[in-house]
Design a protein around this motif. Structure first.
Motif, PDB file in Angstrom:
ATOM      1  N   PRO A   1       1.884   4.430   1.541  1.00  0.00           N
ATOM      2  CA  PRO A   1       1.584   5.006   2.862  1.00  0.00           C
ATOM      3  C   PRO A   1       0.848   6.340   2.707  1.00  0.00           C
TER       4      PRO A   1
ATOM      5  N   ALA B   1      -5.575  -7.333  -1.397  1.00  0.00           N
ATOM      6  CA  ALA B   1      -5.484  -7.936  -0.061  1.00  0.00           C
ATOM      7  C   ALA B   1      -5.047  -6.918   0.995  1.00  0.00           C
ATOM      8  N   ALA B   2      -4.498  -5.802   0.557  1.00  0.00           N
ATOM      9  CA  ALA B   2      -4.116  -4.753   1.507  1.00  0.00           C
ATOM     10  C   ALA B   2      -5.289  -3.831   1.811  1.00  0.00           C
TER      11      ALA B   2
ATOM     12  N   GLY C   1       2.970  -3.792   5.589  1.00  0.00           N
ATOM     13  CA  GLY C   1       3.079  -3.253   4.226  1.00  0.00           C
ATOM     14  C   GLY C   1       4.491  -2.763   3.935  1.00  0.00           C
TER      15      GLY C   1
ATOM     16  N   PRO D   1      -5.128  -2.012   9.164  1.00  0.00           N
ATOM     17  CA  PRO D   1      -5.467  -3.237   8.429  1.00  0.00           C
ATOM     18  C   PRO D   1      -6.306  -2.915   7.186  1.00  0.00           C
TER      19      PRO D   1
ATOM     20  N   ASP E   1      -0.143 -14.904   9.044  1.00  0.00           N
ATOM     21  CA  ASP E   1      -1.495 -14.399   9.241  1.00  0.00           C
ATOM     22  C   ASP E   1      -1.603 -13.774  10.646  1.00  0.00           C
TER      23      ASP E   1
ATOM     24  N   THR F   1      -2.181   8.063   7.862  1.00  0.00           N
ATOM     25  CA  THR F   1      -1.452   7.097   8.687  1.00  0.00           C
ATOM     26  C   THR F   1      -0.301   7.795   9.431  1.00  0.00           C
TER      27      THR F   1
ATOM     28  N   LEU G   1       0.858  -1.181   0.000  1.00  0.00           N
ATOM     29  CA  LEU G   1       0.000   0.000   0.000  1.00  0.00           C
ATOM     30  C   LEU G   1       0.898   1.236   0.000  1.00  0.00           C
TER      31      LEU G   1
ATOM     32  N   CYS H   1       5.859   1.270   7.055  1.00  0.00           N
ATOM     33  CA  CYS H   1       5.839   2.695   7.419  1.00  0.00           C
ATOM     34  C   CYS H   1       5.630   2.931   8.929  1.00  0.00           C
TER      35      CYS H   1
ATOM     36  N   GLY I   1       0.256  -6.178   9.743  1.00  0.00           N
ATOM     37  CA  GLY I   1      -0.033  -5.715   8.382  1.00  0.00           C
ATOM     38  C   GLY I   1       0.849  -4.535   8.056  1.00  0.00           C
TER      39      GLY I   1
HETATM   40  C1  LIG Z   1      -3.973  -1.264   4.581  1.00  0.00           C
HETATM   41  S1  LIG Z   1      -2.430  -2.115   4.329  1.00  0.00           S
HETATM   42  C2  LIG Z   1      -1.432  -1.203   5.473  1.00  0.00           C
HETATM   43  C3  LIG Z   1       0.038  -1.223   5.190  1.00  0.00           C
HETATM   44  C4  LIG Z   1       0.855  -0.281   6.061  1.00  0.00           C
HETATM   45  N1  LIG Z   1       0.768  -0.661   7.472  1.00  0.00           N
HETATM   46  C5  LIG Z   1       0.389   1.146   5.889  1.00  0.00           C
HETATM   47  O1  LIG Z   1      -0.179   1.714   6.831  1.00  0.00           O
HETATM   48  O2  LIG Z   1       0.593   1.705   4.792  1.00  0.00           O
HETATM   49  C6  LIG Z   1      -2.767  -3.649   5.154  1.00  0.00           C
HETATM   50  C7  LIG Z   1      -1.625  -4.634   5.171  1.00  0.00           C
HETATM   51  O3  LIG Z   1      -2.084  -5.793   5.869  1.00  0.00           O
HETATM   52  C8  LIG Z   1      -1.588  -6.949   5.236  1.00  0.00           C
HETATM   53  N2  LIG Z   1      -2.482  -8.063   5.563  1.00  0.00           N
HETATM   54  C9  LIG Z   1      -3.713  -8.304   5.062  1.00  0.00           C
HETATM   55  N3  LIG Z   1      -4.228  -9.413   5.628  1.00  0.00           N
HETATM   56  C10 LIG Z   1      -3.305  -9.881   6.491  1.00  0.00           C
HETATM   57  C11 LIG Z   1      -3.252 -11.010   7.372  1.00  0.00           C
HETATM   58  N4  LIG Z   1      -4.272 -11.865   7.457  1.00  0.00           N
HETATM   59  N5  LIG Z   1      -2.153 -11.177   8.128  1.00  0.00           N
HETATM   60  C12 LIG Z   1      -1.109 -10.310   8.049  1.00  0.00           C
HETATM   61  N6  LIG Z   1      -1.101  -9.227   7.225  1.00  0.00           N
HETATM   62  C13 LIG Z   1      -2.187  -9.019   6.459  1.00  0.00           C
HETATM   63  C14 LIG Z   1      -1.541  -6.590   3.759  1.00  0.00           C
HETATM   64  O4  LIG Z   1      -0.635  -7.425   3.055  1.00  0.00           O
HETATM   65  C15 LIG Z   1      -1.131  -5.113   3.819  1.00  0.00           C
HETATM   66  O5  LIG Z   1       0.263  -4.988   3.736  1.00  0.00           O
END
Ligand SMILES: C[S@@+](CC[C@H](N)C(=O)[O-])C[C@H]1O[C@@H](n2cnc3c(N)ncnc32)[C@H](O)[C@@H]1O
Length: 301
Positions: free
Chosen positions: A105, A226-227, A139, A204, A186, A109, A103, A142, A137
């Motif tokens: 940033p 998925a993000a 990403g 998340p 996960d 955030t 994602l 950040c 999560g």
């Molecule tokens: C909205 S993004 C946020 C990324 C970063 N923290 C930011 O604020 O820019 C959500 C992140 O959660 C991860 N994610 C989604 N489902 C997940 C899971 N079940 N377990 C671990 N990470 C997960 C995604 O791969 C993604 O990188």
């Protein structure tokens, strides 16, 4: 006449010519903030900053510079995020690599990190010399990297299910000179069974599938689904993270989660159901609800 990206001319175009044509072309393609993006991309193609463009409006571009501008502007016209084309994004004091695997940033955030740092400070004031923080999560890394660099005493662990995102986050840690432990899996699954933290933080996935469908092409077509998508009601990740959080927290620990601006009540309710008795909702600079902070978990320890 339809706008064209930087058609070749006999006389080499100047910086100002290129900026004007690029901005008009991007605007015609529906790009929001077309002039700003044109400036960012032309500046990067010329290996200078935006301000320097204003001091060099009359400078003619070499053919190689023009080709670099054309390539970048064409990508942006297809609605690829400007950060993917540049390959980086500023986040607080950091410059982070971003790719299609992470994602981008967001500024909101950066504000959530203020709440995280306030919680870290609260813990340190209460006598926790080196608070253990878990970023779920991560990403691009950040949040984890902002905390690790701004509060070096914190011991930061960052989890993501995406190996590709973690590869970017690891490179960002090297770039930032920060020490963070990265784990793939996960949510809490990759942690040791008995591991506890003083603070759990997460931004998340929180869109519904319908919101994702309606998002700008930059988001829908270029950022990892998925993000972004958090189940049918957008709340799946909050249920996972908050319901298991009390068992993962030291006594006195807390949780900070970023939320979609309509989710405050629902996420606060999930936190209270999970056993937190001190649940606060915080707004961002636009006045929209942006974070839920939960403390006082009855199952802590
Ligand atoms: C909205 S993004 C946020 C990324 C970063 N923290 C930011 O604020 O820019 C959500 C992140 O959660 C991860 N994610 C989604 N489902 C997940 C899971 N079940 N377990 C671990 N990470 C997960 C995604 O791969 C993604 O990188």
């Amino acid at each position: 006449m339809t706008a064209r990206p930087l058609a070749s001319a006999q006389v080499p175009p100047s910086v100002l010519d290129v900026l004007r044509k690029s901005a008009a072309y991007l605007a015609a393609k529906g790009v929001p903030e077309a002039r700003l993006d044109a400036e960012l991309l032309v500046a990067r193609a010329l290996n200078c900053d935006r301000l320097a463009l204003y001091l060099a409006f009359d400078r003619p571009l070499a053919e190689t510079e023009l080709a670099a501008c054309r390539a970048a502007i064409r990508r942006r016209a297809r609605r690829e995020p400007v950060q993917h084309i540049l390959g980086d994004q500023a986040f607080r004091a950091l410059t982070l690599e971003v790719t299609a695997d992470t994602l981008v940033p967001r500024p909101e955030t950066e504000e959530v990190v203020d709440h995280v740092l306030a919680e870290v400070d609260r813990l340190m004031t209460a006598g926790v010399a080196a608070p253990a923080l878990l970023d779920l999560g991560t990403g691009s890394g950040c949040i984890a990297l902002a905390v690790a660099t701004e509060r070096p005493a914190a011991r930061v662990t960052a989890v993501d299910q995406s190996a590709a995102a973690l590869a970017v986050a690891r490179r960002n840690a090297v770039r930032a000179g920060a020490s963070v432990r990265f784990l793939q899996g996960d949510w809490y699954a990759p942690l040791e069974a008995a591991e506890r933290f003083h603070l759990i933080v997460s931004n998340p996935p929180y869109l519904t599938p319908v919101e994702w469908e309606a998002a700008q092409p930059e988001v829908r077509d270029f950022e990892p689904r998925a993000a972004l998508v958090g189940g049918d009601d957008g709340l799946d990740a909050y249920r996972h993270i908050l319901e298991d959080a009390p068992a993962r927290l030291h006594p006195g620990g807390g949780v900070v989660v970023e939320i979609g601006h309509t989710q405050g009540e629902a996420v606060a309710a999930i936190a209270r159901r999970a056993g937190f008795d001190d649940v606060r909702r915080e707004r961002d600079m636009e006045g929209r609800e942006r974070a839920v902070i939960a403390r006082g978990a009855v199952r802590g320890g």
